[in-house]
Design a protein around this motif. Structure first.
Motif, PDB file in Angstrom:
ATOM      1  N   GLY A 198       6.560  -5.693  -2.141  1.00 42.49           N
ATOM      2  CA  GLY A 198       5.117  -6.570  -1.819  1.00 42.49           C
ATOM      3  C   GLY A 198       4.140  -6.518  -2.442  1.00 42.49           C
ATOM      4  O   GLY A 198       4.266  -5.624  -3.991  1.00 42.49           O
ATOM      5  N   LEU A 199       3.551  -7.234  -2.199  1.00 42.48           N
ATOM      6  CA  LEU A 199       1.743  -7.208  -2.942  1.00 42.48           C
ATOM      7  C   LEU A 199       1.092  -5.776  -2.217  1.00 42.48           C
ATOM      8  O   LEU A 199       1.160  -5.418  -1.627  1.00 42.48           O
ATOM      9  CB  LEU A 199       1.263  -8.515  -3.001  1.00 42.48           C
ATOM     10  CG  LEU A 199       2.029  -9.297  -3.740  1.00 42.48           C
ATOM     11  CD1 LEU A 199       1.179 -10.990  -4.087  1.00 42.48           C
ATOM     12  CD2 LEU A 199       2.765  -8.608  -5.543  1.00 42.48           C
ATOM     13  N   ASN A 200      -0.064  -5.300  -2.880  1.00 45.65           N
ATOM     14  CA  ASN A 200      -1.141  -4.475  -2.576  1.00 45.65           C
ATOM     15  C   ASN A 200      -2.184  -5.174  -1.731  1.00 45.65           C
ATOM     16  O   ASN A 200      -1.890  -6.188  -1.151  1.00 45.65           O
ATOM     17  CB  ASN A 200      -2.704  -4.369  -3.211  1.00 45.65           C
ATOM     18  CG  ASN A 200      -1.935  -3.131  -4.369  1.00 45.65           C
ATOM     19  OD1 ASN A 200      -0.884  -3.361  -5.521  1.00 45.65           O
ATOM     20  ND2 ASN A 200      -1.085  -1.792  -4.043  1.00 45.65           N
ATOM     21  N   GLY A 201      -2.687  -4.991  -0.590  1.00 46.52           N
ATOM     22  CA  GLY A 201      -3.340  -5.659   0.480  1.00 46.52           C
ATOM     23  C   GLY A 201      -2.816  -5.694   1.663  1.00 46.52           C
ATOM     24  O   GLY A 201      -3.549  -6.779   2.914  1.00 46.52           O
ATOM     25  N   CYS A 202      -1.767  -5.429   1.984  1.00 52.08           N
ATOM     26  CA  CYS A 202      -0.855  -5.612   3.190  1.00 52.08           C
ATOM     27  C   CYS A 202       0.348  -3.803   3.502  1.00 52.08           C
ATOM     28  O   CYS A 202       0.710  -3.720   3.190  1.00 52.08           O
ATOM     29  CB  CYS A 202       0.111  -6.482   3.735  1.00 52.08           C
ATOM     30  SG  CYS A 202       0.673  -6.800   5.103  1.00 52.08           S
ATOM     31  N   ALA A 203      -0.704  -3.716   4.800  1.00 47.45           N
ATOM     32  CA  ALA A 203       0.037  -2.565   5.232  1.00 47.45           C
ATOM     33  C   ALA A 203       0.584  -2.274   6.960  1.00 47.45           C
ATOM     34  O   ALA A 203      -0.367  -3.167   7.409  1.00 47.45           O
ATOM     35  CB  ALA A 203      -0.794  -0.990   6.083  1.00 47.45           C
ATOM     36  N   VAL A 204       1.804  -2.476   7.075  1.00 47.77           N
ATOM     37  CA  VAL A 204       2.844  -2.982   8.914  1.00 47.77           C
ATOM     38  C   VAL A 204       1.906  -1.818   9.263  1.00 47.77           C
ATOM     39  O   VAL A 204       2.549  -0.359   8.894  1.00 47.77           O
ATOM     40  CB  VAL A 204       3.846  -3.497   8.665  1.00 47.77           C
ATOM     41  CG1 VAL A 204       4.449  -3.164   9.387  1.00 47.77           C
ATOM     42  CG2 VAL A 204       3.861  -5.025   7.175  1.00 47.77           C
ATOM     43  N   THR A 205       1.540  -2.510  10.370  1.00 48.24           N
ATOM     44  CA  THR A 205       1.242  -0.756  11.201  1.00 48.24           C
ATOM     45  C   THR A 205       1.609  -1.382  12.634  1.00 48.24           C
ATOM     46  O   THR A 205       0.628  -2.421  13.696  1.00 48.24           O
ATOM     47  CB  THR A 205      -0.692  -0.720  11.305  1.00 48.24           C
ATOM     48  OG1 THR A 205      -1.056  -0.510   9.846  1.00 48.24           O
ATOM     49  CG2 THR A 205      -1.220   0.105  11.872  1.00 48.24           C
ATOM     50  N   TYR A 206       2.057  -0.661  13.127  1.00 50.16           N
ATOM     51  CA  TYR A 206       3.194  -0.710  14.518  1.00 50.16           C
ATOM     52  C   TYR A 206       1.739  -0.147  15.106  1.00 50.16           C
ATOM     53  O   TYR A 206       1.874   0.929  15.128  1.00 50.16           O
ATOM     54  CB  TYR A 206       4.473  -0.187  14.749  1.00 50.16           C
ATOM     55  CG  TYR A 206       4.899  -0.432  16.508  1.00 50.16           C
ATOM     56  CD1 TYR A 206       4.907  -0.934  16.923  1.00 50.16           C
ATOM     57  CD2 TYR A 206       4.383   1.015  16.449  1.00 50.16           C
ATOM     58  CE1 TYR A 206       5.330  -0.923  18.029  1.00 50.16           C
ATOM     59  CE2 TYR A 206       5.250   1.556  18.101  1.00 50.16           C
ATOM     60  CZ  TYR A 206       5.564   0.739  18.189  1.00 50.16           C
ATOM     61  OH  TYR A 206       5.913   0.938  20.100  1.00 50.16           O
ATOM     62  N   LEU A 207       1.432  -0.618  16.505  1.00 41.56           N
ATOM     63  CA  LEU A 207       1.047   0.005  17.503  1.00 41.56           C
ATOM     64  C   LEU A 207       1.473   0.152  18.674  1.00 41.56           C
ATOM     65  O   LEU A 207       1.562  -1.340  19.381  1.00 41.56           O
ATOM     66  CB  LEU A 207      -0.718  -0.422  17.859  1.00 41.56           C
ATOM     67  CG  LEU A 207      -1.414  -0.166  16.246  1.00 41.56           C
ATOM     68  CD1 LEU A 207      -3.132  -0.263  16.371  1.00 41.56           C
ATOM     69  CD2 LEU A 207      -1.667   1.451  15.821  1.00 41.56           C
ATOM     70  N   ALA A 208       2.036   1.400  19.718  1.00 40.84           N
ATOM     71  CA  ALA A 208       2.501   0.879  21.075  1.00 40.84           C
ATOM     72  C   ALA A 208       1.446   0.191  22.046  1.00 40.84           C
ATOM     73  O   ALA A 208      -0.214   0.806  21.805  1.00 40.84           O
ATOM     74  CB  ALA A 208       2.659   1.870  21.656  1.00 40.84           C
ATOM     75  N   GLN A 221      -3.001  -4.280   8.071  1.00 43.09           N
ATOM     76  CA  GLN A 221      -4.140  -3.805   7.920  1.00 43.09           C
ATOM     77  C   GLN A 221      -4.179  -3.518   6.172  1.00 43.09           C
ATOM     78  O   GLN A 221      -2.896  -3.650   5.755  1.00 43.09           O
ATOM     79  CB  GLN A 221      -3.922  -2.247   8.218  1.00 43.09           C
ATOM     80  CG  GLN A 221      -4.207  -1.618   9.487  1.00 43.09           C
ATOM     81  CD  GLN A 221      -5.286  -2.664   9.669  1.00 43.09           C
ATOM     82  OE1 GLN A 221      -6.357  -2.148   9.626  1.00 43.09           O
ATOM     83  NE2 GLN A 221      -5.849  -3.526  10.757  1.00 43.09           N
ATOM     84  N   ALA A 222      -5.081  -3.131   5.586  1.00 40.94           N
ATOM     85  CA  ALA A 222      -5.382  -3.267   4.014  1.00 40.94           C
ATOM     86  C   ALA A 222      -4.322  -2.300   2.939  1.00 40.94           C
ATOM     87  O   ALA A 222      -3.561  -2.601   2.348  1.00 40.94           O
ATOM     88  CB  ALA A 222      -6.669  -2.918   3.113  1.00 40.94           C
ATOM     89  N   SER A 223      -4.297  -0.872   4.041  1.00 44.63           N
ATOM     90  CA  SER A 223      -3.297   0.174   2.993  1.00 44.63           C
ATOM     91  C   SER A 223      -2.467   0.968   4.093  1.00 44.63           C
ATOM     92  O   SER A 223      -3.666   0.475   5.381  1.00 44.63           O
ATOM     93  CB  SER A 223      -4.018   0.822   1.735  1.00 44.63           C
ATOM     94  OG  SER A 223      -5.363   1.548   2.644  1.00 44.63           O
ATOM     95  N   THR A 224      -2.001   2.276   4.062  1.00 45.81           N
ATOM     96  CA  THR A 224      -1.483   3.010   5.029  1.00 45.81           C
ATOM     97  C   THR A 224      -2.944   3.827   5.013  1.00 45.81           C
ATOM     98  O   THR A 224      -2.696   4.299   6.052  1.00 45.81           O
ATOM     99  CB  THR A 224      -0.361   3.985   4.317  1.00 45.81           C
ATOM    100  OG1 THR A 224       1.007   2.868   4.012  1.00 45.81           O
ATOM    101  CG2 THR A 224       0.382   4.840   5.482  1.00 45.81           C
ATOM    102  N   THR A 225      -3.295   4.299   3.407  1.00 43.19           N
ATOM    103  CA  THR A 225      -4.586   5.008   3.879  1.00 43.19           C
ATOM    104  C   THR A 225      -5.700   4.008   4.701  1.00 43.19           C
ATOM    105  O   THR A 225      -6.448   4.543   5.471  1.00 43.19           O
ATOM    106  CB  THR A 225      -5.353   4.852   2.817  1.00 43.19           C
ATOM    107  OG1 THR A 225      -4.756   4.955   1.315  1.00 43.19           O
ATOM    108  CG2 THR A 225      -6.719   5.707   2.149  1.00 43.19           C
ATOM    109  N   ALA A 226      -5.564   3.118   4.705  1.00 48.10           N
ATOM    110  CA  ALA A 226      -6.970   1.772   5.812  1.00 48.10           C
ATOM    111  C   ALA A 226      -6.283   2.218   7.286  1.00 48.10           C
ATOM    112  O   ALA A 226      -7.222   2.832   8.270  1.00 48.10           O
ATOM    113  CB  ALA A 226      -7.299   1.050   4.824  1.00 48.10           C
ATOM    114  N   ALA A 227      -5.201   1.693   7.599  1.00 50.43           N
ATOM    115  CA  ALA A 227      -5.040   1.968   8.964  1.00 50.43           C
ATOM    116  C   ALA A 227      -4.750   3.776   9.293  1.00 50.43           C
ATOM    117  O   ALA A 227      -5.184   3.970  10.738  1.00 50.43           O
ATOM    118  CB  ALA A 227      -3.006   1.598   9.012  1.00 50.43           C
TER     119      ALA A 227
END
Ligand SMILES: Cc1ncc(COP(=O)(O)O)c(C=O)c1O
Length: 391
Positions: A215-225, A79-85
């Protein structure tokens, strides 16, 4: 230090704001540039060779980022950011909300993990409950009485972005899950400082932003079970996520990619993978633990400063205040001396309200910081005290 252009070019500058965002090592910028120079195309669409190379770059990055938290790539969306996720989750959780249902947060949440739930609460007449953070110890307070049959979601941070305390959230997550609540972990502050093995976390979702992990802005690692993503609708809708579209309906692909509508930020994903790779090679944890201890020891030795409690386990982030000076004045004084710290509420106004503090100064360390820098920081504080404090 030598691997960071900004710090190389400004050897006297001290960057103590890594909890907000990390400086970026050359290796990450090189990976980003190489992607754009050699492999850039749109992914999951084109059948030409370059399109396939870009898709490979994205999926390899996803796999590396999933490995970093012990997850499978099939369960990780970028996702774009933790906020976005967190916003996406709040809007799309597969819950048939009833008025009076409850969402359990901690008082230490960043606004990114409060405001999406507030909005949802207003929409469905839900109740937000907050686990207190102990003012004496900085630990997560008692939560057992706050978890009940109406609790539908527990969404908590693994570490405070203000005090640096790492919270013991696993028992809470386990208990919440056992009674059927969906559990979400905001790992934005912990990801750079502790190994995450998703299997032991009892969570349905876990998120961190790559820009806080070199890393850079624009990527948030989002684990979803799997049990969550398989029944959840996409966060956004658009190209690349559909099986079939008619004039009035659409059906979604049956994979984690359904949360990535539109053209993904492949460059940021490649950079994120390079960032975690760089971190794993450097292993700065032990050194940062020592630096933090040095910093806290110096701060405690100054009677005119009060250090916020941070429990028994912590990230290398420390917050303090003074009854003699405004936090903003301390930060401005340090800034005049080429030292970047943060002052304010740090997007954690609920915590500061609970603890009745107006604003605090935050020092957050990264892999490029040194003991010499901590000593210079302390000398600068002392010089300020000598000039303005002791009358
Ligand atoms: C604990 C925590 N959660 C969420 C966020 C939001 O992250 P981002 O700004 O990358 O969306 C931050 C950022 O400081 C944070 O510290």
């Amino acid at each position: 230090m030598k691997e960071f252009a900004l710090l190389r070019q400004n050897p006297d500058f001290i960057y103590f704001d890594s909890a907000a965002t990390c400086q970026v090592p050359d290796a990450v910028l090189q990976a980003y540039t190489a992607y754009y120079q050699q492999h850039h195309a749109n992914v999951h669409r084109a059948s030409h060779q370059l399109g396939r190379a870009a898709t490979t770059a994205l999926e390899q990055a996803r796999t590396a980022l999933a490995d970093f938290i012990g997850a499978n790539a099939e369960n990780v969306t970028l996702q774009a950011s933790t906020t976005a996720a967190l916003n996406g989750l709040a809007q799309q959780l597969p819950i048939d909300w009833q008025a009076g249902d409850e969402i359990l947060l901690s008082a230490a949440e960043h606004h990114a993990n409060i405001l999406p739930w507030q909005r949802l609460a207003q929409l469905h007449d839900l109740k937000l409950r907050y686990i207190p953070i102990d003012r004496q110890t900085g630990e997560l307070g008692a939560w057992q009485h706050l978890l009940n049959a109406r609790t539908r979601v527990v969404s908590v941070t693994a570490a405070s972005n203000v005090t640096g305390a790492i919270f013991d959230i696993q028992p809470l997550l386990q208990a919440a899950r056992e009674q059927g609540a969906i559990t979400i972990v905001d790992a934005a502050q912990i990801a750079a400082h502790s190994d995450i093995n998703i299997a032991s976390w009892h969570c349905d979702a876990l998120i961190f932003s790559a820009h806080k992990v070199y890393g850079l802005n624009g990527c948030a690692v989002t684990y979803l079970a799997p049990q969550l993503w398989s029944v959840m609708a996409p966060f956004q809708v658009g190209g690349g996520i559909v099986q079939q579209v008619t004039e009035t309906t659409a059906t979604w692909i049956d994979s984690i990619h359904k949360f990535e509508a539109g053209s993904p930020n492949t460059g940021a994903a490649v950079a994120a993978a390079a960032g975690v790779n760089w971190l794993q090679q450097q292993q700065p944890h032990a050194r940062l633990t020592q630096l933090r201890a040095l910093l806290v020891q110096h701060l405690h030795a100054r009677e005119w400063l009060s250090v916020l409690p941070s429990g028994t386990a912590h990230t290398p982030t420390v917050a303090f205040y003074s009854d003699n000076f405004q936090a903003y004045d301390i930060a401005a004084w340090l800034d005049q001396h080429n030292i970047a710290v943060r002052a304010g509420h740090h997007c954690a106004q609920v915590l500061l309200q609970h603890w009745q503090l107006p604003a605090v100064v935050r020092v957050s360390l990264g892999a490029y910081n040194t003991a010499d820098q901590i000593n210079r920081f302390i000398e600068t504080l002392d010089a300020g005290w000598a000039l303005f404090g002791s009358d």
